[in-house]
Design an enzyme around this catalytic site. Structure first.
Site, mmCIF file in Angstrom:
data_model
loop_
_atom_site.group_PDB
_atom_site.id
_atom_site.type_symbol
_atom_site.label_atom_id
_atom_site.label_comp_id
_atom_site.label_asym_id
_atom_site.label_seq_id
_atom_site.Cartn_x
_atom_site.Cartn_y
_atom_site.Cartn_z
ATOM 1 C CG ASN A 17 -2.255 -0.840 0.927
ATOM 2 O OD1 ASN A 17 -3.030 -0.455 0.242
ATOM 3 N ND2 ASN A 17 -2.190 -2.102 1.516
ATOM 4 C CG MET A 95 0.594 -5.942 11.633
ATOM 5 S SD MET A 95 -0.797 -5.936 10.686
ATOM 6 C CE MET A 95 -1.702 -7.549 11.751
ATOM 7 C CB VAL A 97 -4.164 -1.084 19.246
ATOM 8 C CG1 VAL A 97 -5.210 -0.296 19.292
ATOM 9 C CG2 VAL A 97 -4.891 -2.478 18.603
ATOM 10 C CG LEU A 98 -1.543 3.814 16.473
ATOM 11 C CD1 LEU A 98 -1.419 4.869 15.298
ATOM 12 C CD2 LEU A 98 0.078 3.748 16.910
ATOM 13 C CG HIS A 114 -10.245 -3.329 8.357
ATOM 14 N ND1 HIS A 114 -9.258 -3.867 9.199
ATOM 15 C CD2 HIS A 114 -11.096 -4.316 7.993
ATOM 16 C CE1 HIS A 114 -10.050 -4.902 9.639
ATOM 17 N NE2 HIS A 114 -10.960 -5.095 8.870
ATOM 18 C CB VAL A 149 -10.170 -2.448 17.119
ATOM 19 C CG1 VAL A 149 -9.428 -3.289 16.140
ATOM 20 C CG2 VAL A 149 -9.203 -2.294 18.404
ATOM 21 C CG ASP A 150 -9.754 -2.582 12.318
ATOM 22 O OD1 ASP A 150 -8.775 -1.881 12.034
ATOM 23 O OD2 ASP A 150 -9.638 -3.935 12.630
ATOM 24 C CD GLU A 179 -5.905 -3.513 1.626
ATOM 25 O OE1 GLU A 179 -6.418 -3.901 2.517
ATOM 26 O OE2 GLU A 179 -4.772 -3.734 1.151
HETATM 27 C C1 GRF Z 1 -3.466 -4.332 4.263
HETATM 28 O O1 GRF Z 1 -4.214 -5.737 3.588
HETATM 29 C C2 GRF Z 1 -4.119 -3.663 4.883
HETATM 30 O O2 GRF Z 1 -5.501 -3.673 4.693
HETATM 31 C C3 GRF Z 1 -4.003 -4.072 6.252
HETATM 32 O O3 GRF Z 1 -2.439 -4.557 6.390
HETATM 33 C C4 GRF Z 1 -2.342 -4.894 5.053
HETATM 34 C C5 GRF Z 1 -0.875 -4.420 4.681
HETATM 35 O O4 GRF Z 1 -0.298 -4.819 3.396
HETATM 36 N N1 GRF Z 1 -4.256 -3.022 7.222
HETATM 37 P P1 GRF Z 1 0.633 -4.126 2.668
HETATM 38 O O5 GRF Z 1 2.025 -4.174 3.872
HETATM 39 O O6 GRF Z 1 0.420 -2.709 2.278
HETATM 40 O O7 GRF Z 1 1.242 -4.844 1.529
#
Ligand code: GRF
Length: 207
Positions: A17, A95, A97-98, A114, A149-150, A179
């Site tokens: 991403n 990964m 939680v803030l 997400h 969370v989310d 994404e």
């Molecule tokens: C994505 O699937 C996003 O939705 C989740 O973590 C993943 C990150 O993937 N929060 P990448 O590191 O951007 O490939």
């Protein structure tokens, strides 16, 4: 000339991403600069991608907890982001939680992506949750981050159909592709000042 809009990107994994956002900046679709990329995982792909692009990239140890930053780590993350003078924090697969002090330091200026259509399937392996539940449509969501969370206000969503022969891997792959379209669109609109928030509702307007 206006001062450039600066992003601070946080990730723990591959960084696909982040790469999609950096490519959109290079293509002139997002008017912004990446101020710094931070990771809680020393060997994370996201740091390697940032360094390949000659961007500032730093591993900051997360401290003693598994799913959040400890107090010292939180201070270090906030300091690094403030030193980089970032306008928006972009969570790209971070990964942890803030919590309080971090959220207060950047209130309303943190976004996350997400891999489901929130509020369905928050938490881990959302694509697997969707498949197990039997929904016919899932997707991805970009949202502001709050203490849940989310859970923060939803900026944008993109749908992905669930196919009869999908495996968790095939579905996850198509969600990931969605994404990479959605996140740059949302970050670009925020950088252009087109996004405003009223309670839980996020409004897009063209400048
Ligand atoms: C994505 O699937 C996003 O939705 C989740 O973590 C993943 C990150 O993937 N929060 P990448 O590191 O951007 O490939």
């Amino acid at each position: 000339m206006n001062k450039p809009f600066r992003l601070g990107v946080l990730g723990s994994g591959k960084g696909s991403n982040f790469t999609a956002i950096a490519d959109a900046i290079d293509a002139g679709k997002i008017s912004a600069q990446v101020g710094v990329v931070l990771s809680d995982v020393e060997g994370a792909g996201i740091l390697a991608h940032a360094r390949d692009r000659e961007m500032a990239a730093q591993f900051i140890p997360p401290g003693k907890f598994r799913t959040k930053l400890d107090e010292e780590a939180e201070r270090n993350y906030v300091a690094a982001l403030q030193a980089a003078r970032v306008d928006l924090i972009v969570l790209a697969g971070f990964m942890r939680v803030l919590k309080g002090d971090f959220l207060r330091a950047f209130e309303g200026r943190i976004v996350n992506i997400h891999p489901s259509l929130l509020p369905s399937f928050p938490g881990l392996e959302a694509w697997k949750q969707a498949l197990d539940h039997g929904v016919k449509v899932t997707g991805c969501t970009v949202h502001f981050v709050d203490a849940g969370v989310d859970a923060g206000p939803i900026i944008g969503q993109q749908t992905v159909p669930v196919l009869d022969n999908d495996t968790p891997e095939s579905l996850h792959q198509r969600i990931h592709a969605a994404e990479h379209e959605l996140y740059p669109k949302c970050v670009g609109a925020i950088a252009r000042g087109e996004i405003s928030v009223a309670g839980r509702r996020v409004v897009w307007r063209k400048n």
